[in-house]
Design a protein around this motif. Structure first.
Motif, PDB file in Angstrom:
ATOM      1  N   PHE A   1       5.239 -47.452 -31.801  1.00  7.13           N
ATOM      2  CA  PHE A   1       3.960 -46.806 -31.501  1.00  7.13           C
ATOM      3  C   PHE A   1       4.055 -45.301 -31.757  1.00  7.13           C
ATOM      4  O   PHE A   1       5.004 -44.652 -31.305  1.00  7.13           O
TER       5      PHE A   1
ATOM      6  N   VAL B   1      -4.789 -47.503 -31.763  1.00  5.80           N
ATOM      7  CA  VAL B   1      -3.336 -47.645 -31.805  1.00  5.80           C
ATOM      8  C   VAL B   1      -2.852 -47.232 -33.195  1.00  5.80           C
ATOM      9  O   VAL B   1      -3.311 -47.763 -34.200  1.00  5.80           O
TER      10      VAL B   1
ATOM     11  N   THR C   1      -2.123 -54.545 -27.195  1.00  2.22           N
ATOM     12  CA  THR C   1      -1.092 -53.978 -28.067  1.00  2.22           C
ATOM     13  C   THR C   1      -0.525 -55.056 -28.996  1.00  2.22           C
ATOM     14  O   THR C   1      -0.187 -54.775 -30.144  1.00  2.22           O
TER      15      THR C   1
ATOM     16  N   LEU D   1       7.027 -48.680 -23.595  1.00  2.07           N
ATOM     17  CA  LEU D   1       5.659 -48.585 -23.072  1.00  2.07           C
ATOM     18  C   LEU D   1       5.572 -49.243 -21.697  1.00  2.07           C
ATOM     19  O   LEU D   1       4.996 -48.697 -20.752  1.00  2.07           O
TER      20      LEU D   1
ATOM     21  N   ARG E   1       7.594 -51.375 -27.582  1.00  2.00           N
ATOM     22  CA  ARG E   1       6.811 -52.097 -26.583  1.00  2.00           C
ATOM     23  C   ARG E   1       7.453 -52.051 -25.184  1.00  2.00           C
ATOM     24  O   ARG E   1       6.778 -51.896 -24.178  1.00  2.00           O
TER      25      ARG E   1
ATOM     26  N   GLU F   1      -0.453 -54.740 -33.021  1.00  4.17           N
ATOM     27  CA  GLU F   1       0.755 -54.885 -33.835  1.00  4.17           C
ATOM     28  C   GLU F   1       0.496 -55.772 -35.045  1.00  4.17           C
ATOM     29  O   GLU F   1       0.881 -55.452 -36.171  1.00  4.17           O
TER      30      GLU F   1
ATOM     31  N   LEU G   1      -1.268 -43.908 -28.877  1.00  6.00           N
ATOM     32  CA  LEU G   1      -1.951 -44.976 -28.155  1.00  6.00           C
ATOM     33  C   LEU G   1      -2.990 -44.281 -27.298  1.00  6.00           C
ATOM     34  O   LEU G   1      -2.648 -43.424 -26.486  1.00  6.00           O
TER      35      LEU G   1
END
Lengths: 245, 245, 245, 245, 245, 245
Positions: E204, E196, E225, A221, A218, E229, E207
């Motif tokens: 990830f 996702v 996101t 990202l 995360r 998750e 995406l």
């Protein structure tokens, strides 16, 4: 040892970007865009017809086609016309370019017209799809400005049918470090590669990220999208200068 | 009223011809050739393999592919890769280019290698096939010189595997007058159109003439071939200057 | 040693040419033409429609398709329908046949009709495209005469919509000597091969010459075109006899 | 009113059948077969290779391809090579021809060779698939006899690799009456159409019946197969005469 | 008025997900996965060969193909096999599935084998690609477990060649609210749609977000996101239960 | 040794047949039909248009498409959509299904509508075409009943536009014994294989028999058709029960 990119650029540094309008003379918009050694010829063609699914609805269409000359790359690839079909990568890219540019056009004001953006890669060193979007935007504006200037389309209250600007850049994790605008050497060897299309208001239009090596977290990202925001802001400025030039 | 060509040129006058080597950087030869507004990117790619019919014979192959960007012309044409096949005109032209350039290469000296000449038209104003042949010759020489320089091919007694030069020009009968190097305006409106490929020794390699309006006579054929001879001599000189440059 | 052709013919001698009308019975024109062992079935089909680019213009169209049966030749070739496309040679030939025959038809008098000339090679021994043009002309005349006879088309002042005659022959330089109407054995081993389409007034309609071995000179071109003129004159006479028969 | 067939034939009467060997000269077998106005050129080509699934097994392969010239019929059909694919009807017929002829060949004796039977319809008046099978059998025998004569294949105890004969005929119910060998006029207007492939021992190899109008009954099936048996017996006799001729 | 989803689900609620192993019996892995009304049959096929670019490298390959039955949707679509090509959307989706699953396989341990995941949509109500990835993972594990059980592949130290789990879900902004697992009704009417793909470690893998209506902001990206998750964590748990079942 | 079938069935015994209506929910008819391990999803789609050759004639059309999922079989086959064309077997089968079902529909009552029957094989263990016809009939009836119920079509005197029932079964000679409903193990190893389509009145609609090993005799044909009659009668009964269910 300190981190270095193959090109010697700083992690948040774009390649040299050039946007040359009027590269060819017959298209309604014609731009040669370079992101370093990547060079893409983007033309905008206006036609007074729309695809079947739009006929009679009073709206226009914006679409894109993408191609790469067989020897744009280090080794020659087969010509798609000779193979008799466009590959999956080509179709995926041209769908992305089309969606990205439709996001900034008021298709009702355009009327029953199609604008086709042909993005042909003359030389490829990574980032051809982001260069194509960035250059095609400029060709599109030229084509639409031509329609406005010739009064082929009427603009209510002087409002352009183009909403703001659209530009694109790639970001990635290269040897553990988030970097902006990957060239081919980085692209081949990175952990994550993400293409980001944004508008000049800082909104995301398309985001396509792929973990090449390990899955990204995360926080990675977040770092990548922050780099992209700054990169797109610079590209939008270069688009403006080109259009003003 | 005196005869005038749409461009104001004299009947025996070529358009401005430019031959720019090294236009892209990955191909073994890369030339942007312009005949006036006609611009063709010609790349030569060397590969260490030959088509099936030549395998094991110790000879090389020289071939060509031709394409036109969708908006090279005044109105957009469909992309052949999207239509799923190359048209008859494209196939006819690429066969012509391939035959023309094979005529000047000693394929035994080349060894089991293929040189592919990709001729992609960025802008079309008539004469794309003759510009392509003229430019592709220069790209071919660059590619072969590279093979010689790197000692990939051995040249007996220093003799180049390229025999002389090859160049091409169109001639036609426009409003009754034989003219050299037709542009699009003339091409659309001429009585006869002929493409002539010659070598630097004044020999004919290919001759393709078509009566568009009325059938042409023996003396018109002679006048057209004489114009072509003079035109090709100038093009060969420009090729030499480009290669020396 | 004296020069001899593989067939024993004199340099200016055609093969035995036969033009058999009415070979099949449903087509509006149907001709089996033989140039020696080369045999081509040419049919003319009349349809009351024109291609999109001519709709509403009051003009007709004449077009050709060419095919070779898989075992027309010494060794079997793939069937183009099974391979899923027509090859470049096929497309090139059918374009040539179509252009040649359009040169002798007044398309305005034809009205909004298409005449398609299907030229299918039953046996190939060199010169299939010239035999096809020569035979297709006769099938075309039969089809047009049928339209006139049935008063489907009106002929002003009794003037036929066919202007004169069109026939074609190959010429070449075989072992240094200009020869007429090459057969397969000569075609494989000649220095230059040229296809010449002419009308009965001695005008050139199409001229396509290729140097297979060495480039040909201006005087060789003159010798070949002179041979072709004499050969076409004989073919036109045979067409007349067939049509009168 | 008495029952009459459009052609005036008796219900159990074949059309005039001709089997002309050696129609073209390069193929190992070449037969022009006519069933009345239906004319099919059947060539047999021998090649020293087998499809991938048979490689190294010491067996041969027999296969067929079928095509119809665009103007074999009353109105012109599109050329399959130009459309870029063979239609379902074509594929169905060529699969039928191939299966039928494989049924009479000892593929082990043939060795690793492929015999391809090209059946090209020059004129179609119904029954093209049955004429093709009947003619292709003769071309196949000629090709295999050539292999035996040249000692390319060794025949144990003088036994031919061809088992008996194979021929085919159509039968149907036309205006309530079972009839043999339908022509186009009957084919368009019949209630049931059945193609029957048999050997000279009276065994069925393929049977394909279709109710066009109303479903057919068990006794109609029996009547049709009896007609077919008699028709095939005549065709086998004609094949023998042709092969002896 | 309170926000409601067309299905009545809470914003962070998945549709009912079912993973049925062994739906068909011949494939090495066969899973029918349902995300509500979306139903995808995922089979894993093991073959002892690899694509040309991997031959001799001792590594395996994992790839995917995607198809939709013509009437999986509310209105019938053309069958891609009949149209003669796979559309851009299909190619894009199968590339995504392939990349996603390659991310969890140690291809060196797999050896020179290809596992093909065929994902065929029997019924489509949005989210077919995410259902396909989620189901194909289970089919892939079944296929690889079969290879391990039969000792076709040797697993060093008992370590499976599958790294963790991979699952996928869509998220979007529907009427201003971030929601999980969009069905067709939401998909047609949302502002942003994002697919996702994640692993069970929260990383990830892919995406892909698209602004359908207005561009999305950094905080919307974060909200989406986060939903993804949580959704993937539930899917991974369902995969585990299915594999244990 | 007594004769036994691989499955242990009696010679005249069908496999377990199940006909599950409403397998998917969007199609106007949707049936999952199983003949033992063979499973085919048959959907009927109604569209308010007809092919070009029927436009303006006030009649409808019934057609079929057939596909097999790549891993429906013991080993994976190429996906036809990826290969870019439907194979000959596929085309032959879908033509058979279409003809069979058109035989039971009054197309005038249907009006200008097309009903497409998509038959997609999820699992193949022999007899996919006969299962497809048997299941597609039920889907077709459901679709037509829907049109009648919604008064989209008007039924004169309450007469359904469906005439009786249509079902299909295979029969063959397996190890010398006539057997009903061959599975894959029998299909691979039989002497003769015949597909029989019949209506509920005992009439034959299609009959396609192929001698795989030796040619079959008249009495074997009679034995096989008798078996098929009994098999179809059972299938028609199962169709009725499914439609009543």
């Amino acid at each position: 040892m300190a981190f270095t990119r193959p090109s010697g650029r700083a992690p948040d540094q774009l390649r040299e970007v050039r946007i040359q309008r009027g590269f060819t003379r017959y298209a309604e918009g014609s731009v040669l865009v370079s992101f370093g050694e990547t060079r893409v010829l983007c033309t905008a063609s206006v036609e007074n017809r729309v695809p079947a699914f739009l006929r009679g609805k009073g709206e226009g269409w914006v679409t894109a086609e993408y191609g790469m000359l067989p020897r744009a790359t280090h080794t020659r690839s087969d010509r798609e016309a000779a193979r008799g079909k466009q590959g999956g990568r080509t179709l995926e890219i041209q769908r992305l370019i089309g969606r990205s540019l439709r996001a900034c056009v008021d298709r009702k004001v355009l009327g029953e017209r199609t604008i086709t953006l042909d993005c042909d890669v003359l030389q490829a060193d990574g980032g051809t799809r982001t260069a194509a979007i960035t250059g095609a935007y400029v060709a599109l504006v030229d084509a639409i400005n031509g329609l406005v200037a010739s009064r082929a389309i009427k603009v209510p209250h002087g409002r352009s049918p183009v909403f703001g600007a659209v530009a694109a850049v790639s970001v990635g994790i290269y040897r553990g470090v988030p970097v902006l605008d990957l060239d081919y050497a980085e692209d081949c060897d990175c952990d994550t590669d993400m293409n980001v299309v944004m508008n000049d208001g800082g909104g995301f239009i398309e985001l396509q990220g792929t973990a090449e090596g390990h899955a990204f977290r995360r926080e990675e990202l977040a770092a990548m999208t922050a780099l992209a925001e700054a990169g797109v802001a610079q590209l939008v400025q270069l688009q403006r200068e080109a259009l003003a030039g």
